[in-house]
Scaffold this motif. Structure first.
Motif, short mmCIF file in Angstrom:
data_model
loop_
_atom_site.label_atom_id
_atom_site.label_comp_id
_atom_site.label_asym_id
_atom_site.label_seq_id
_atom_site.Cartn_x
_atom_site.Cartn_y
_atom_site.Cartn_z
N ARG A 254 43.78 56.73 38.96
CA ARG A 254 42.34 56.64 38.68
C ARG A 254 42.06 55.71 37.51
O ARG A 254 41.12 54.91 37.55
N GLU A 255 42.88 55.80 36.47
CA GLU A 255 42.71 54.94 35.31
C GLU A 255 42.94 53.48 35.68
O GLU A 255 42.18 52.58 35.27
N LEU A 256 43.97 53.21 36.49
CA LEU A 256 44.27 51.84 36.90
C LEU A 256 43.19 51.30 37.84
O LEU A 256 42.84 50.12 37.78
N ALA A 257 42.66 52.16 38.69
CA ALA A 257 41.57 51.74 39.58
C ALA A 257 40.35 51.30 38.77
O ALA A 257 39.68 50.32 39.11
N ASP A 258 40.05 52.01 37.69
CA ASP A 258 38.89 51.69 36.86
C ASP A 258 39.04 50.33 36.18
O ASP A 258 38.08 49.56 36.09
N ARG A 259 40.22 50.02 35.68
CA ARG A 259 40.36 48.79 34.89
C ARG A 259 40.96 47.63 35.68
O ARG A 259 41.02 46.51 35.16
N LYS A 260 41.37 47.90 36.92
CA LYS A 260 41.92 46.79 37.70
C LYS A 260 41.32 46.74 39.09
O LYS A 260 40.34 46.02 39.31
N PHE A 261 41.83 47.51 40.03
CA PHE A 261 41.50 47.29 41.44
C PHE A 261 40.04 47.56 41.81
O PHE A 261 39.56 47.08 42.82
N GLY A 262 39.34 48.34 40.98
CA GLY A 262 37.93 48.60 41.25
C GLY A 262 36.99 47.82 40.37
O GLY A 262 35.77 47.97 40.48
N SER A 263 37.52 46.96 39.51
CA SER A 263 36.67 46.23 38.56
C SER A 263 36.23 44.89 39.13
O SER A 263 36.95 44.25 39.90
N ASP A 264 35.03 44.46 38.75
CA ASP A 264 34.53 43.16 39.19
C ASP A 264 35.44 42.03 38.72
O ASP A 264 35.62 41.03 39.42
N GLY A 265 36.02 42.20 37.50
CA GLY A 265 36.89 41.15 36.98
C GLY A 265 38.08 40.89 37.88
O GLY A 265 38.46 39.74 38.12
N TRP A 266 38.70 41.96 38.39
CA TRP A 266 39.84 41.80 39.28
C TRP A 266 39.41 41.29 40.65
O TRP A 266 40.02 40.36 41.21
N ILE A 267 38.38 41.88 41.19
CA ILE A 267 37.96 41.52 42.55
C ILE A 267 37.51 40.07 42.62
O ILE A 267 37.83 39.34 43.57
N HIS A 268 36.81 39.59 41.59
CA HIS A 268 36.28 38.23 41.62
C HIS A 268 37.23 37.20 41.00
O HIS A 268 37.30 36.06 41.47
N ASP A 269 37.95 37.59 39.94
CA ASP A 269 38.72 36.59 39.19
C ASP A 269 40.16 36.98 38.89
O ASP A 269 40.84 36.31 38.10
N ARG A 270 40.65 38.09 39.47
CA ARG A 270 42.01 38.57 39.24
C ARG A 270 42.27 38.86 37.75
O ARG A 270 43.37 38.65 37.25
N GLU A 271 41.25 39.34 37.06
CA GLU A 271 41.39 39.69 35.65
C GLU A 271 41.53 41.20 35.51
O GLU A 271 40.83 41.97 36.18
N VAL A 272 42.44 41.63 34.64
CA VAL A 272 42.71 43.05 34.44
C VAL A 272 42.25 43.44 33.04
O VAL A 272 42.63 42.82 32.04
N LEU A 273 41.44 44.49 32.95
CA LEU A 273 40.98 44.99 31.67
C LEU A 273 42.11 45.67 30.94
O LEU A 273 42.96 46.36 31.54
#
Length: 278
Positions: A254-273
């Motif tokens: 759940r934590e990884l989904a919030d900062r990576k796979f579910g984040s706009d940064g990852w979906i649009h630009d492959r950026e991980v919080l």
């Protein structure tokens, strides 16, 4: 049964989950394989239905209005290739996770090993499926199921139809923390309108049905029976013990989904919080 079956494996018949969580659980399973010496095979589905983009896929290929209107989620995979529409009912997905030093170093040899239980599952269901014996040119490159068919990792049916065979499963691998993760999409049924609708392109539904077939179209069995066949083949291949995710694994996913796979940064630009940026 594989030669890897003398290791510790677990089989997870997973609950339906959001796409970001499903992708996160693969990375969590990689950590478990290394830290706890426990490998994972699992069968799962996506809820809500989800478009998973290939790692380098341009987000401009997505019809965002269609996805919003149809309630289709969007995430981005770690693996390359085109986008896959994972319908809650029509798609059945699987994952295999094992340490990299236990599997063939050659990519094609590893595909052959990890696809053994998938081909066995098709055989148990009565589906005449095999690795593609002939390449087929791409119809629409941003879509996994409409890309060129590759004999290395695409499974088609009927097996002896050559260039006329239709794709029934796409499979891909990546490495995470010295672990090989293979996941795949298996077509139980077809939802051609949504498969082409998620892309910002002028594609007819017949374009999809001309290229793709499904378990239901080939042999007409119930979805539950298809899931059982896939899970059973994966479990027998690895001699796995039926299990579930641990609470700490679900929390980490759940934590990884919030900062990576579910984040706009990852979906649009492959950026991980970073953990402190959530």
């Amino acid at each position: 049964m594989t030669t890897l079956a003398d290791r510790d494996w677990r089989l997870i018949r997973d609950d339906p989950r959001a796409g970001a969580t499903q992708m996160s659980l693969e990375e969590v399973a990689a950590r478990t394989a290394l830290e706890d010496d426990l490998r994972t095979v699992r069968v799962y589905s996506w809820e809500p239905s989800t478009l998973s983009l290939g790692y380098r896929q341009d987000v401009d290929t997505v019809d965002w209005d269609f996805c919003d209107r149809e309630g289709i989620d969007v995430t981005r995979r770690q693996t390359g290739g085109g986008g896959i529409y994972h319908d809650r009912y029509a798609d059945i997905s699987y994952t295999i996770v094992a340490p990299a030093d236990e599997v063939p170093g050659d990519l094609m040899d590893c595909y052959e090993l990890f696809c053994e239980p998938i081909l066995e599952a098709f055989d148990r269901m009565g589906v005449d499926a095999a690795f593609a014996s002939a390449e087929q040119e791409a119809i629409y490159q941003p879509s996994c199921y409409l890309r060129d068919i590759n004999p290395a990792h695409d499974i088609v049916a009927p097996a002896d139809a050559g260039a006329d065979a239709q794709k029934i499963s796409g499979n891909a691998q990546y490495r995470q923390r010295d672990v090989v993760i293979q996941h795949g999409s298996i077509s139980y049924d077809l939802e051609p309108r949504k498969h082409v609708g998620v892309f910002d392109a002028d594609l007819e539904a017949s374009t999809f049905t001309d290229r793709v077939t499904s378990i239901h179209d080939e042999v007409g069995i119930d979805r539950e029976d298809a899931v059982d066949a896939i899970a059973g083949a994966l479990g027998d291949w690895s001699d796995a013990t039926e299990s579930t995710w641990r609470d700490d694994e679900l929390d980490a996913a759940r934590e990884l989904a919030d900062r990576k796979f579910g984040s706009d940064g990852w979906i649009h630009d492959r950026e991980v919080l970073a953990a402190d940026e959530q």
